[in-house]
Design a protein around this motif. Structure first.
Motif, PDB file in Angstrom:
ATOM      1  N   ALA A  77      39.955  30.444  46.074  1.00 63.75           N
ATOM      2  CA  ALA A  77      39.133  29.559  46.900  1.00 63.75           C
ATOM      3  C   ALA A  77      39.466  28.106  46.574  1.00 63.75           C
ATOM      4  CB  ALA A  77      37.652  29.841  46.619  1.00 63.75           C
ATOM      5  N   GLY A  78      39.584  27.265  47.596  1.00 64.39           N
ATOM      6  CA  GLY A  78      39.881  25.847  47.370  1.00 64.39           C
ATOM      7  C   GLY A  78      41.203  25.677  46.650  1.00 64.39           C
ATOM      8  N   ASP A  79      41.143  24.934  45.538  1.00 64.98           N
ATOM      9  CA  ASP A  79      42.379  24.716  44.776  1.00 64.98           C
ATOM     10  C   ASP A  79      42.498  25.711  43.622  1.00 64.98           C
ATOM     11  OD1 ASP A  79      40.353  23.794  43.230  1.00 64.98           O
ATOM     12  OD2 ASP A  79      41.208  21.786  42.884  1.00 64.98           O
ATOM     13  N   HIS A  80      41.723  26.782  43.668  1.00 67.75           N
ATOM     14  CA  HIS A  80      41.788  27.771  42.590  1.00 67.75           C
ATOM     15  C   HIS A  80      43.057  28.629  42.710  1.00 67.75           C
ATOM     16  CE1 HIS A  80      37.241  27.778  41.423  1.00 67.75           C
ATOM     17  NE2 HIS A  80      37.771  26.564  41.513  1.00 67.75           N
ATOM     18  N   LEU A  81      43.435  29.202  41.576  1.00 70.27           N
ATOM     19  CA  LEU A  81      44.602  30.076  41.531  1.00 70.27           C
ATOM     20  C   LEU A  81      44.190  31.355  40.800  1.00 70.27           C
ATOM     21  CD1 LEU A  81      47.627  29.829  42.328  1.00 70.27           C
ATOM     22  CD2 LEU A  81      48.089  29.140  39.972  1.00 70.27           C
ATOM     23  N   VAL A  82      44.503  32.505  41.377  1.00 68.68           N
ATOM     24  CA  VAL A  82      44.157  33.782  40.744  1.00 68.68           C
ATOM     25  C   VAL A  82      45.415  34.365  40.109  1.00 68.68           C
ATOM     26  CG1 VAL A  82      43.210  36.098  41.082  1.00 68.68           C
ATOM     27  CG2 VAL A  82      42.366  34.175  42.456  1.00 68.68           C
ATOM     28  N   TRP A  83      45.338  34.644  38.804  1.00 66.83           N
ATOM     29  CA  TRP A  83      46.465  35.246  38.074  1.00 66.83           C
ATOM     30  C   TRP A  83      46.207  36.745  37.998  1.00 66.83           C
ATOM     31  CZ3 TRP A  83      50.284  31.909  35.817  1.00 66.83           C
ATOM     32  CH2 TRP A  83      50.002  30.549  35.994  1.00 66.83           C
ATOM     33  N   VAL A  84      47.176  37.531  38.409  1.00 66.85           N
ATOM     34  CA  VAL A  84      46.996  38.978  38.465  1.00 66.85           C
ATOM     35  C   VAL A  84      48.002  39.632  37.514  1.00 66.85           C
ATOM     36  CG1 VAL A  84      46.924  41.015  39.945  1.00 66.85           C
ATOM     37  CG2 VAL A  84      46.345  38.764  40.890  1.00 66.85           C
ATOM     38  N   ALA A  86      49.377  43.051  35.954  1.00 70.90           N
ATOM     39  CA  ALA A  86      49.384  44.499  36.186  1.00 70.90           C
ATOM     40  C   ALA A  86      49.605  45.214  34.867  1.00 70.90           C
ATOM     41  CB  ALA A  86      50.481  44.852  37.180  1.00 70.90           C
ATOM     42  N   THR A  87      48.623  45.966  34.419  1.00 72.46           N
ATOM     43  CA  THR A  87      48.810  46.803  33.233  1.00 72.46           C
ATOM     44  C   THR A  87      49.195  48.199  33.723  1.00 72.46           C
ATOM     45  OG1 THR A  87      46.569  47.663  33.109  1.00 72.46           O
ATOM     46  CG2 THR A  87      46.949  45.498  32.129  1.00 72.46           C
ATOM     47  N   SER A  88      49.394  49.113  32.795  1.00 71.55           N
ATOM     48  CA  SER A  88      49.804  50.455  33.225  1.00 71.55           C
ATOM     49  C   SER A  88      48.699  51.165  33.999  1.00 71.55           C
ATOM     50  CB  SER A  88      50.216  51.278  32.009  1.00 71.55           C
ATOM     51  OG  SER A  88      49.164  51.288  31.075  1.00 71.55           O
ATOM     52  N   SER A  89      47.446  50.770  33.784  1.00 65.40           N
ATOM     53  CA  SER A  89      46.352  51.497  34.412  1.00 65.40           C
ATOM     54  C   SER A  89      45.657  50.720  35.536  1.00 65.40           C
ATOM     55  CB  SER A  89      45.317  51.884  33.360  1.00 65.40           C
ATOM     56  OG  SER A  89      44.875  50.726  32.680  1.00 65.40           O
ATOM     57  N   ARG A  90      45.712  49.399  35.483  1.00 70.76           N
ATOM     58  CA  ARG A  90      44.963  48.646  36.499  1.00 70.76           C
ATOM     59  C   ARG A  90      45.438  47.201  36.530  1.00 70.76           C
ATOM     60  NH1 ARG A  90      40.451  45.550  34.848  1.00 70.76           N
ATOM     61  NH2 ARG A  90      40.401  45.270  32.595  1.00 70.76           N
ATOM     62  N   GLU A  91      44.883  46.427  37.462  1.00 73.50           N
ATOM     63  CA  GLU A  91      45.198  45.010  37.556  1.00 73.50           C
ATOM     64  C   GLU A  91      44.065  44.179  36.958  1.00 73.50           C
ATOM     65  OE1 GLU A  91      48.110  44.679  41.444  1.00 73.50           O
ATOM     66  OE2 GLU A  91      46.043  43.961  41.608  1.00 73.50           O
ATOM     67  N   ILE A  92      44.422  43.210  36.144  1.00 69.95           N
ATOM     68  CA  ILE A  92      43.431  42.268  35.626  1.00 69.95           C
ATOM     69  C   ILE A  92      43.560  40.982  36.442  1.00 69.95           C
ATOM     70  CG2 ILE A  92      42.740  40.896  33.614  1.00 69.95           C
ATOM     71  CD1 ILE A  92      43.980  43.095  31.851  1.00 69.95           C
ATOM     72  N   ARG A  93      42.477  40.601  37.116  1.00 70.39           N
ATOM     73  CA  ARG A  93      42.513  39.392  37.966  1.00 70.39           C
ATOM     74  C   ARG A  93      41.706  38.295  37.286  1.00 70.39           C
ATOM     75  NH1 ARG A  93      44.091  40.619  43.151  1.00 70.39           N
ATOM     76  NH2 ARG A  93      43.016  38.803  43.982  1.00 70.39           N
ATOM     77  N   VAL A  94      42.315  37.136  37.140  1.00 68.89           N
ATOM     78  CA  VAL A  94      41.654  36.012  36.477  1.00 68.89           C
ATOM     79  C   VAL A  94      41.719  34.793  37.392  1.00 68.89           C
ATOM     80  CG1 VAL A  94      41.604  34.523  34.450  1.00 68.89           C
ATOM     81  CG2 VAL A  94      42.350  36.909  34.229  1.00 68.89           C
ATOM     82  N   GLU A  95      40.552  34.360  37.842  1.00 71.52           N
ATOM     83  CA  GLU A  95      40.511  33.172  38.711  1.00 71.52           C
ATOM     84  C   GLU A  95      40.475  31.926  37.839  1.00 71.52           C
ATOM     85  OE1 GLU A  95      37.661  33.374  41.787  1.00 71.52           O
ATOM     86  OE2 GLU A  95      38.054  31.337  42.516  1.00 71.52           O
ATOM     87  N   THR A  96      41.313  30.960  38.167  1.00 72.13           N
ATOM     88  CA  THR A  96      41.374  29.726  37.377  1.00 72.13           C
ATOM     89  C   THR A  96      41.212  28.516  38.295  1.00 72.13           C
ATOM     90  OG1 THR A  96      43.771  29.535  37.603  1.00 72.13           O
ATOM     91  CG2 THR A  96      42.953  30.751  35.682  1.00 72.13           C
ATOM     92  N   ALA A  97      40.741  27.446  37.691  1.00 67.24           N
ATOM     93  CA  ALA A  97      40.631  26.171  38.417  1.00 67.24           C
ATOM     94  C   ALA A  97      41.528  25.156  37.722  1.00 67.24           C
ATOM     95  CB  ALA A  97      39.181  25.693  38.398  1.00 67.24           C
ATOM     96  N   PRO A  98      42.129  24.239  38.479  1.00 70.15           N
ATOM     97  CA  PRO A  98      42.994  23.235  37.837  1.00 70.15           C
ATOM     98  C   PRO A  98      42.163  22.283  36.983  1.00 70.15           C
ATOM     99  CG  PRO A  98      42.760  22.770  40.183  1.00 70.15           C
ATOM    100  CD  PRO A  98      42.088  24.077  39.941  1.00 70.15           C
ATOM    101  N   TRP A 109      45.417  24.936  33.985  1.00 76.04           N
ATOM    102  CA  TRP A 109      44.364  25.687  34.652  1.00 76.04           C
ATOM    103  C   TRP A 109      43.433  26.278  33.574  1.00 76.04           C
ATOM    104  CZ3 TRP A 109      49.554  26.244  35.345  1.00 76.04           C
ATOM    105  CH2 TRP A 109      50.101  25.986  36.611  1.00 76.04           C
ATOM    106  N   ARG A 110      42.143  26.431  33.966  1.00 76.75           N
ATOM    107  CA  ARG A 110      41.211  27.114  33.061  1.00 76.75           C
ATOM    108  C   ARG A 110      40.450  28.157  33.854  1.00 76.75           C
ATOM    109  NH1 ARG A 110      39.657  27.280  28.224  1.00 76.75           N
ATOM    110  NH2 ARG A 110      37.589  28.006  27.712  1.00 76.75           N
TER     111      ARG A 110
END
Lengths: 190, 398
Positions: A77-84, A86-98, A109-110
């Motif tokens: 959303a906006g200027d955010h960036l989501v880091w995804v 992929a582990t062997s079992s699932r995806e870890i999604r981390v939303e960050t803001a500049p 980003w944090r």
């Protein structure tokens, strides 16, 4: 106490011990305790202009070109960036803001409040000596799920931030210095 | 296409593999007309270099015709080229310094990691070698994908035959750089261990650089004869005590420079070599460094030591005291081939250097396994094997 020297950025102020320090970057310290954070990073020298390198970290598509198969980014959303990740079992999604965006110098980003992983990612640029180009330093401070055990498990699987960051910087160097990312594949994919 | 593949220790086979394609913009596809078996291929054959996988295509000495180019290549279809074994980007810090074999960008990220762990820094990419150096498919095949084709391949003018220029791909520049690393001054005494292809080219190069006397050391009569034909004196280590002979042949001073063109598979029954061989056999301590120990002992005080021979891992009983107390200098490294190809081609075209004397056998690619076996087991007679993809054999008779 170690000061915040831009040439040797520390763990974003996390976990610095109250003692005299040498000149080495904080993340190289012989400690596993950075105040609950794991702090990793890597520097590469790239024969390219800092503005060009900085642009690479502002564009998710160009960033994805260097991140490898376990990690990608998506616009948030906006200027955010989501880091995804992929582990062997699932995806870890981390939303960050500049938190920093200084052209030709720094991009950081944090993770936002409530993100699955508490993480800060910083890329710093500085002129390399003797006309060698630009020193690019990527730096990640994060609280691994399951603490140190989680960090070591990720390292064993090669998906820890240290390996991901190191490999991404190497791909960036290849791309900017040669126009392509080296591969031993003998045939095009698909 | 047909290609020579590594399947395991002493097991190489010609198999049908997918034709290579242009993958990256600076690639070219080469149709191989001549390719050679290198002494360092024997390290792979003997499985003493780590990082091979079953099915890998071997070969890093090759030349041929350009058949396809990517948009970033400067080559043109139809050109005849010799391809350096070192894959180098031409743009990184090391390539710009002429240290092409230290290229930062040619070893894929995934395979860089292992060499960085092993050596402290990632090594560059090579054709047809270990996955530590990228695992690139090699040139003992009908076709090869050549990355960074605007930097490595040397376009050959009409005139010289394949066999006159093929060795620009590796062993001629390697012998030349070995002599250069020995920092030869006019009149110097130079000792060269190993009369294999690199050793013989080091002999030839050292004499061209002005050495007063070059002493070649081996035990194969045919190879010693080739060294003598180039102008060297020879010592057969089965006939003579090498250290004593070298002292006596250099006025009691010792050679000014020594060249170890043997590397990690020293022969002989000296106690240190027997221990090294046992360790190599069971997988601890990869290098049999007997020749290097001997060379350090033989060289004069303040002398120079050049090591073109391949070493891959660890060596023990290394005479550090000799190195320090005698004030020696060591230079070594994989060859920066691209730095030498043009000047050496010029010397070949001018008639200063002939490399064809080395070739003992020409085989069709289909008989490559025979070439490997004999090059390893009958080193006296099989001094160099050139493979010809697409040829039947009957048309290769001299």
């Amino acid at each position: 106490m170690r000061q915040h020297d831009p040439a040797h950025p520390q763990a974003m102020g996390q976990g610095e011990a109250e003692q005299d320090h040498d000149s080495a970057p904080g993340r190289t310290a012989r400690t596993l305790d950075f105040g609950g954070y794991q702090v990793v990073g890597r520097t590469v020298t790239i024969a390219a202009d800092p503005a060009l390198i900085h642009d690479h970290f502002r564009d998710p598509a160009r960033l994805n070109a260097i991140l490898g198969s376990h990690l990608r980014v998506e616009p948030g959303a906006g200027d955010h960036l989501v880091w995804v990740l992929a582990t062997s079992s699932r995806e870890i999604r981390v939303e960050t803001a500049p938190v920093h965006d200084r052209p030709g110098e720094m991009r950081a980003w944090r993770s936002v409040e409530g993100a699955e992983l508490d993480v800060e990612i910083k890329v710093q640029l500085r002129e390399a000596p003797a006309g060698r180009g630009t020193e690019v330093e990527a730096h990640v401070a994060y609280r691994p799920k399951w603490g140190l055990a989680g960090h070591l498990a990720a390292r064993l699987r090669g998906i820890d931030p240290k390996a991901q960051g190191r490999q991404a910087l190497k791909r960036l160097k290849m791309l900017l210095e040669t126009g392509e990312i080296a591969t031993a594949r003998n045939r095009r994919a698909g | 296409m047909r290609a020579l593949t590594w399947q395991g220790k002493h097991d190489v086979r010609v198999e049908t593999m997918p034709d290579p394609q242009i993958v990256n913009p600076r690639d070219a596809i080469i149709e191989v007309t001549s390719t050679a078996i290198c002494g360092s291929d024997l390290h792979l054959y003997d499985a003493v270099i780590p990082g091979l996988k079953a099915g890998d295509i071997l070969g890093h000495e090759f030349m041929g015709r350009v058949v396809e180019t990517g948009p970033g290549s400067t080559l043109k279809p139809g050109q005849r080229v010799v391809v350096p074994f070192t894959i180098s980007c031409g743009a990184c810090f090391f390539c710009r310094a002429g240290q092409f074999a230290a290229c930062d960008n040619s070893n894929p990220v995934e395979t860089q990691e292992a060499s960085e762990l092993l050596f402290g820094h990632p090594v560059s990419g090579f054709f047809g070698y270990s996955h530590l150096t990228g695992g690139y498919p090699g040139g003992q095949a009908e076709y090869v994908r050549v990355p960074f084709s605007d930097v490595g391949p040397l376009v050959i003018p009409e005139g010289p035959t394949d066999e006159e220029v093929l060795f620009l791909s590796d062993i001629l520049p390697t012998g030349w750089m070995a002599a250069e690393n020995a920092q030869i001054a006019p009149g110097d005494n130079v000792a060269v261990w190993g009369c294999g292809p690199v050793g013989l080219f080091a002999v030839q190069s050292a004499l061209l650089m002005g050495a007063g006397q070059v002493i070649a050391i081996d035990h194969h009569p045919r190879r010693l004869e080739l060294a003598r034909s180039l102008g060297a004196k020879t010592v057969d280590y089965r006939q003579s005590h090498v250290l004593e002979a070298l002292m006596e042949m250099t006025g009691g001073i010792g050679p000014d420079a020594v060249i170890d063109a043997v590397g990690m598979e020293s022969h002989g029954f000296s106690p240190d070599n027997l221990m090294d061989a046992a360790k190599q056999k069971i997988g601890i301590g990869a290098d049999r460094a007997h020749v290097l120990r001997l060379a350090l002992t033989a060289v004069r005080k303040g002398g120079r030591v050049s090591i073109p021979g391949v070493y891959g891992g660890l060596a023990d009983k290394f005479p550090l005291g000799t190195l320090m107390e005698k004030g020696l200098q060591i230079r070594t490294g994989q060859t920066h081939v691209q730095a030498y190809t043009k000047q050496l081609l010029h010397r070949i075209l001018e008639g200063e250097i002939d490399t064809t004397f080395l070739i003992s056998h020409r085989l069709p690619l289909e008989q490559a396994a025979t070439g490997y076996r004999n090059f390893r087991d009958n080193q006296n007679d099989w001094t160099k094997v050139v493979l010809k993809p697409g040829r039947s054999g009957a048309d290769l008779l001299p």
